[in-house]
Motif scaffolding. Structure first.
Motif, PDB file in Angstrom:
ATOM      1  N   MET A   1       0.835  -1.173   0.000  1.00 47.62           N
ATOM      2  CA  MET A   1       0.000   0.000   0.000  1.00 47.62           C
ATOM      3  C   MET A   1       0.886   1.245   0.000  1.00 47.62           C
ATOM      4  SD  MET A   1      -2.701  -1.650  -0.045  1.00 47.62           S
ATOM      5  CE  MET A   1      -4.211  -0.851   0.300  1.00 47.62           C
ATOM      6  N   ALA A   2       0.404   2.259  -0.663  1.00 44.77           N
ATOM      7  CA  ALA A   2       1.124   3.533  -0.714  1.00 44.77           C
ATOM      8  C   ALA A   2       0.316   4.570   0.056  1.00 44.77           C
ATOM      9  CB  ALA A   2       1.330   3.968  -2.153  1.00 44.77           C
ATOM     10  N   HIS A   3       0.993   5.366   0.850  1.00 41.92           N
ATOM     11  CA  HIS A   3       0.352   6.373   1.691  1.00 41.92           C
ATOM     12  C   HIS A   3       0.737   7.761   1.172  1.00 41.92           C
ATOM     13  CE1 HIS A   3       0.684   2.732   4.089  1.00 41.92           C
ATOM     14  NE2 HIS A   3      -0.393   3.155   4.719  1.00 41.92           N
ATOM     15  N   PHE A   4      -0.268   8.628   1.062  1.00 37.57           N
ATOM     16  CA  PHE A   4      -0.052   9.976   0.556  1.00 37.57           C
ATOM     17  C   PHE A   4      -0.667  10.998   1.486  1.00 37.57           C
ATOM     18  CE2 PHE A   4       0.854   7.495  -3.106  1.00 37.57           C
ATOM     19  CZ  PHE A   4       1.734   8.253  -3.861  1.00 37.57           C
ATOM     20  N   ALA A   5       0.080  12.081   1.717  1.00 37.42           N
ATOM     21  CA  ALA A   5      -0.380  13.163   2.574  1.00 37.42           C
ATOM     22  C   ALA A   5      -0.688  14.380   1.715  1.00 37.42           C
ATOM     23  CB  ALA A   5       0.699  13.521   3.596  1.00 37.42           C
ATOM     24  N   GLU A   6      -1.845  14.971   1.972  1.00 32.71           N
ATOM     25  CA  GLU A   6      -2.189  16.229   1.306  1.00 32.71           C
ATOM     26  C   GLU A   6      -1.664  17.363   2.167  1.00 32.71           C
ATOM     27  OE1 GLU A   6      -6.030  18.651  -0.417  1.00 32.71           O
ATOM     28  OE2 GLU A   6      -6.297  17.364   1.338  1.00 32.71           O
ATOM     29  N   ILE A   7      -0.886  18.249   1.548  1.00 34.79           N
ATOM     30  CA  ILE A   7      -0.374  19.402   2.293  1.00 34.79           C
ATOM     31  C   ILE A   7      -0.998  20.675   1.733  1.00 34.79           C
ATOM     32  CG2 ILE A   7       1.773  18.280   2.983  1.00 34.79           C
ATOM     33  CD1 ILE A   7       3.194  19.927   0.798  1.00 34.79           C
ATOM     34  N   ASP A   8      -1.243  21.628   2.622  1.00 32.12           N
ATOM     35  CA  ASP A   8      -1.827  22.903   2.203  1.00 32.12           C
ATOM     36  C   ASP A   8      -0.729  23.891   1.818  1.00 32.12           C
ATOM     37  OD1 ASP A   8      -0.825  24.010   4.598  1.00 32.12           O
ATOM     38  OD2 ASP A   8      -2.787  24.062   5.575  1.00 32.12           O
ATOM     39  N   SER A   9      -1.108  25.123   1.567  1.00 33.74           N
ATOM     40  CA  SER A   9      -0.142  26.137   1.115  1.00 33.74           C
ATOM     41  C   SER A   9       0.886  26.492   2.180  1.00 33.74           C
ATOM     42  CB  SER A   9      -0.875  27.404   0.653  1.00 33.74           C
ATOM     43  OG  SER A   9      -1.638  27.941   1.722  1.00 33.74           O
ATOM     44  N   ASN A  10       0.623  26.128   3.437  1.00 32.52           N
ATOM     45  CA  ASN A  10       1.575  26.355   4.529  1.00 32.52           C
ATOM     46  C   ASN A  10       2.359  25.099   4.872  1.00 32.52           C
ATOM     47  OD1 ASN A  10       0.871  29.121   5.019  1.00 32.52           O
ATOM     48  ND2 ASN A  10      -1.022  28.370   5.927  1.00 32.52           N
ATOM     49  N   ASN A  11       2.253  24.068   4.006  1.00 36.67           N
ATOM     50  CA  ASN A  11       2.937  22.780   4.181  1.00 36.67           C
ATOM     51  C   ASN A  11       2.449  21.998   5.399  1.00 36.67           C
ATOM     52  OD1 ASN A  11       4.462  23.025   1.831  1.00 36.67           O
ATOM     53  ND2 ASN A  11       6.096  24.100   2.892  1.00 36.67           N
ATOM     54  N   ILE A  12       1.204  22.224   5.791  1.00 30.49           N
ATOM     55  CA  ILE A  12       0.594  21.484   6.891  1.00 30.49           C
ATOM     56  C   ILE A  12      -0.195  20.315   6.305  1.00 30.49           C
ATOM     57  CG2 ILE A  12      -0.967  21.580   8.882  1.00 30.49           C
ATOM     58  CD1 ILE A  12       1.559  23.338   9.162  1.00 30.49           C
ATOM     59  N   VAL A  13      -0.033  19.144   6.891  1.00 26.57           N
ATOM     60  CA  VAL A  13      -0.757  17.961   6.424  1.00 26.57           C
ATOM     61  C   VAL A  13      -2.223  18.078   6.835  1.00 26.57           C
ATOM     62  CG1 VAL A  13      -0.965  15.449   6.613  1.00 26.57           C
ATOM     63  CG2 VAL A  13       1.304  16.512   6.557  1.00 26.57           C
ATOM     64  N   ARG A  14      -3.113  17.961   5.842  1.00 24.62           N
ATOM     65  CA  ARG A  14      -4.551  18.068   6.075  1.00 24.62           C
ATOM     66  C   ARG A  14      -5.241  16.712   6.123  1.00 24.62           C
ATOM     67  NH1 ARG A  14      -4.656  21.992   8.959  1.00 24.62           N
ATOM     68  NH2 ARG A  14      -3.710  23.828   8.098  1.00 24.62           N
ATOM     69  N   ARG A  15      -4.723  15.745   5.376  1.00 20.85           N
ATOM     70  CA  ARG A  15      -5.267  14.382   5.415  1.00 20.85           C
ATOM     71  C   ARG A  15      -4.260  13.423   4.817  1.00 20.85           C
ATOM     72  NH1 ARG A  15     -10.074  14.587   0.802  1.00 20.85           N
ATOM     73  NH2 ARG A  15      -9.031  16.136  -0.490  1.00 20.85           N
ATOM     74  N   SER A  53       6.022   7.533   4.204  1.00 22.23           N
ATOM     75  CA  SER A  53       6.383   6.148   4.483  1.00 22.23           C
ATOM     76  C   SER A  53       5.816   5.699   5.817  1.00 22.23           C
ATOM     77  CB  SER A  53       7.909   5.991   4.496  1.00 22.23           C
ATOM     78  OG  SER A  53       8.268   4.709   4.946  1.00 22.23           O
ATOM     79  N   TYR A  54       4.960   4.686   5.764  1.00 21.58           N
ATOM     80  CA  TYR A  54       4.373   4.139   6.984  1.00 21.58           C
ATOM     81  C   TYR A  54       5.452   3.635   7.937  1.00 21.58           C
ATOM     82  CZ  TYR A  54       1.219   1.515   9.990  1.00 21.58           C
ATOM     83  OH  TYR A  54       0.524   1.050  11.074  1.00 21.58           O
ATOM     84  N   ASN A  55       6.542   3.122   7.381  1.00 21.73           N
ATOM     85  CA  ASN A  55       7.647   2.603   8.201  1.00 21.73           C
ATOM     86  C   ASN A  55       8.733   3.634   8.465  1.00 21.73           C
ATOM     87  OD1 ASN A  55       6.517  -0.009   8.303  1.00 21.73           O
ATOM     88  ND2 ASN A  55       7.252  -0.385   6.228  1.00 21.73           N
TER      89      ASN A  55
END
Length: 85
Positions: A1-15, A53-55
């Motif tokens: 499985m691949a995990h992806f983080a959405e970052i906003d314009s301030n580089n904060i992870v939203r989901r 990376s989950y690990n």
């Protein structure tokens, strides 16, 4: 499985989402571009998505909501611990 983080314009992870290895079959982190295309074109999700990376094998640590992405080090950084009263 691949995990992806959405970052906003301030580089904060939203989901953070998980996608199947079937749509991003190359080994991580080389499958990041494949995952980004799937997220945009198939899932229809806009925004900036970075693989995490989950690990903790790359980009420092596994991204969580509220984490910050540091482009200078190419790592996710956890939020500071709240101060205790």
């Amino acid at each position: 499985m691949a995990h992806f983080a959405e970052i906003d314009s301030n580089n904060i992870v939203r989901r953070v989402i998980v996608i199947s290895d079937d749509v991003a079959p190359d080994p991580a982190p080389d499958n990041e571009a494949q995952g980004q295309v799937f997220i945009s074109d198939v899932l229809g999700l806009a925004g900036t998505w970075l693989q995490t990376s989950y690990n903790g094998n790359f980009r420092g640590t596994y991204a969580g909501i509220g984490y910050t992405y540091d482009p200078a080090t190419d790592e996710f950084v956890p939020p500071p611990e709240p101060e205790q009263p």
